[in-house]
Design a protein around this motif. Structure first.
Motif, mmCIF file in Angstrom:
data_model
loop_
_atom_site.group_PDB
_atom_site.id
_atom_site.type_symbol
_atom_site.label_atom_id
_atom_site.label_comp_id
_atom_site.label_asym_id
_atom_site.label_seq_id
_atom_site.Cartn_x
_atom_site.Cartn_y
_atom_site.Cartn_z
ATOM 1 N N GLU A 77 -4.584 2.327 -4.542
ATOM 2 C CA GLU A 77 -4.496 0.904 -3.989
ATOM 3 C C GLU A 77 -3.367 1.189 -2.778
ATOM 4 O O GLU A 77 -2.372 1.851 -2.989
ATOM 5 C CB GLU A 77 -3.929 -0.114 -4.735
ATOM 6 C CG GLU A 77 -3.576 -1.468 -4.142
ATOM 7 C CD GLU A 77 -2.936 -2.476 -4.981
ATOM 8 O OE1 GLU A 77 -2.611 -3.469 -4.493
ATOM 9 O OE2 GLU A 77 -2.749 -1.940 -6.255
ATOM 10 N N LEU A 79 -0.469 0.244 -0.645
ATOM 11 C CA LEU A 79 0.692 -0.698 -0.759
ATOM 12 C C LEU A 79 1.443 -0.976 0.694
ATOM 13 O O LEU A 79 1.415 -2.179 1.024
ATOM 14 C CB LEU A 79 1.556 -0.365 -1.546
ATOM 15 C CG LEU A 79 1.395 -0.024 -3.069
ATOM 16 C CD1 LEU A 79 2.387 0.169 -3.929
ATOM 17 C CD2 LEU A 79 0.614 -1.196 -3.604
ATOM 18 N N LYS A 95 2.164 4.390 1.232
ATOM 19 C CA LYS A 95 2.931 4.241 0.044
ATOM 20 C C LYS A 95 1.667 3.455 -0.435
ATOM 21 O O LYS A 95 0.964 2.584 -0.232
ATOM 22 C CB LYS A 95 3.982 2.951 0.038
ATOM 23 C CG LYS A 95 4.450 2.648 -1.411
ATOM 24 C CD LYS A 95 5.718 1.868 -0.972
ATOM 25 C CE LYS A 95 6.450 1.481 -2.543
ATOM 26 N NZ LYS A 95 7.389 0.550 -2.267
ATOM 27 N N MET A 96 1.325 4.108 -1.818
ATOM 28 C CA MET A 96 0.106 3.766 -2.744
ATOM 29 C C MET A 96 0.385 3.835 -4.150
ATOM 30 O O MET A 96 1.522 4.117 -4.612
ATOM 31 C CB MET A 96 -0.946 4.933 -2.251
ATOM 32 C CG MET A 96 -0.675 6.314 -2.850
ATOM 33 S SD MET A 96 -1.957 7.444 -2.309
ATOM 34 C CE MET A 96 -3.226 6.767 -3.666
ATOM 35 N N ARG A 97 -0.578 3.062 -4.833
ATOM 36 C CA ARG A 97 -0.618 3.222 -6.294
ATOM 37 C C ARG A 97 -1.576 4.022 -6.647
ATOM 38 O O ARG A 97 -2.827 3.594 -6.240
ATOM 39 C CB ARG A 97 -0.677 1.636 -6.672
ATOM 40 C CG ARG A 97 -0.407 1.537 -8.273
ATOM 41 C CD ARG A 97 -0.393 0.086 -8.550
ATOM 42 N NE ARG A 97 0.771 -0.541 -8.331
ATOM 43 C CZ ARG A 97 0.831 -1.529 -7.646
ATOM 44 N NH1 ARG A 97 -0.456 -2.061 -7.231
ATOM 45 N NH2 ARG A 97 2.252 -2.071 -7.375
ATOM 46 N N VAL A 115 3.116 5.089 -8.399
ATOM 47 C CA VAL A 115 3.513 4.813 -7.111
ATOM 48 C C VAL A 115 4.240 5.918 -6.109
ATOM 49 O O VAL A 115 5.049 6.533 -6.505
ATOM 50 C CB VAL A 115 4.519 3.562 -6.925
ATOM 51 C CG1 VAL A 115 4.983 3.190 -5.412
ATOM 52 C CG2 VAL A 115 3.921 2.261 -7.636
ATOM 53 N N LYS A 116 3.550 6.394 -5.199
ATOM 54 C CA LYS A 116 3.760 7.589 -4.452
ATOM 55 C C LYS A 116 3.567 7.545 -2.910
ATOM 56 O O LYS A 116 3.052 6.309 -2.409
ATOM 57 C CB LYS A 116 2.884 8.964 -4.983
ATOM 58 C CG LYS A 116 1.590 8.680 -4.616
ATOM 59 C CD LYS A 116 0.542 9.639 -4.925
ATOM 60 C CE LYS A 116 0.210 10.676 -3.851
ATOM 61 N NZ LYS A 116 0.256 11.929 -3.623
ATOM 62 N N TYR A 117 4.177 8.384 -2.093
ATOM 63 C CA TYR A 117 4.079 8.431 -0.799
ATOM 64 C C TYR A 117 2.895 9.705 -0.377
ATOM 65 O O TYR A 117 2.973 10.450 -0.981
ATOM 66 C CB TYR A 117 5.315 8.582 -0.014
ATOM 67 C CG TYR A 117 6.390 7.644 0.066
ATOM 68 C CD1 TYR A 117 6.018 6.427 0.855
ATOM 69 C CD2 TYR A 117 7.165 7.448 -0.815
ATOM 70 C CE1 TYR A 117 6.635 5.323 0.753
ATOM 71 C CE2 TYR A 117 8.124 6.404 -0.846
ATOM 72 C CZ TYR A 117 7.885 5.270 -0.006
ATOM 73 O OH TYR A 117 8.691 4.086 -0.048
#
Length: 138
Positions: A77, A79, A95-97, A115-117
């Motif tokens: 996903e 973010l 930024k993503m999940r 949660v990561k970049y």
């Protein structure tokens, strides 16, 4: 003769990085397609979204073989999209999940939510995924 073959292969790989991508993709569209291919384990298609397709001698087959043992993506996903060019090597941060089974730990049966970049760089009007490695970004 070897120089001509080397030049042909170099031109072929450079052109192939463009040939399998739709024209005019936005960052969000490129990000979504890349992660969809990773989730579906279609690594040869994902290769053409990697910055390393422009900067290495790896083939899509070699890339796919190396990725086959990587994490298994169950969901992803978006973010937030950061300011264009504000990341390492002029990249744009997303930024993503990520829902995955990584790292594979025997005693942990449930999925992990991370949660990561994610880093993306624009080259020749196309967005490419920038991989983070031990020695930098590629």
């Amino acid at each position: 003769m070897k120089k001509k073959l080397w030049l042909f292969l170099l031109v072929f790989f450079f052109i192939s990085c463009y040939a399998f991508r739709p024209e005019g993709e936005t960052l969000q569209e490129a990000w979504y397609r890349y992660w969809s291919y990773i989730k579906q384990r279609e690594f040869k298609k994902a290769f053409y979204y990697e910055h390393l397709c422009l900067s290495s001698e790896r083939t899509p087959e070699e890339y796919a073989k190396g990725m086959a043992t990587s994490l298994k993506v169950k969901k992803f996903e978006l973010l937030e999209i950061g300011k264009e060019g504000s990341g390492p090597m002029g990249s744009t941060l997303i930024k993503m999940r990520l829902v995955t089974n990584w790292p594979p730990i025997i005693h942990l049966k449930n999925d992990r939510v991370v949660v990561k970049y994610d880093y993306w760089v624009k080259k020749n009007n196309r967005w490419y995924h920038l991989r983070r490695g031990l020695t930098g970004f590629w």
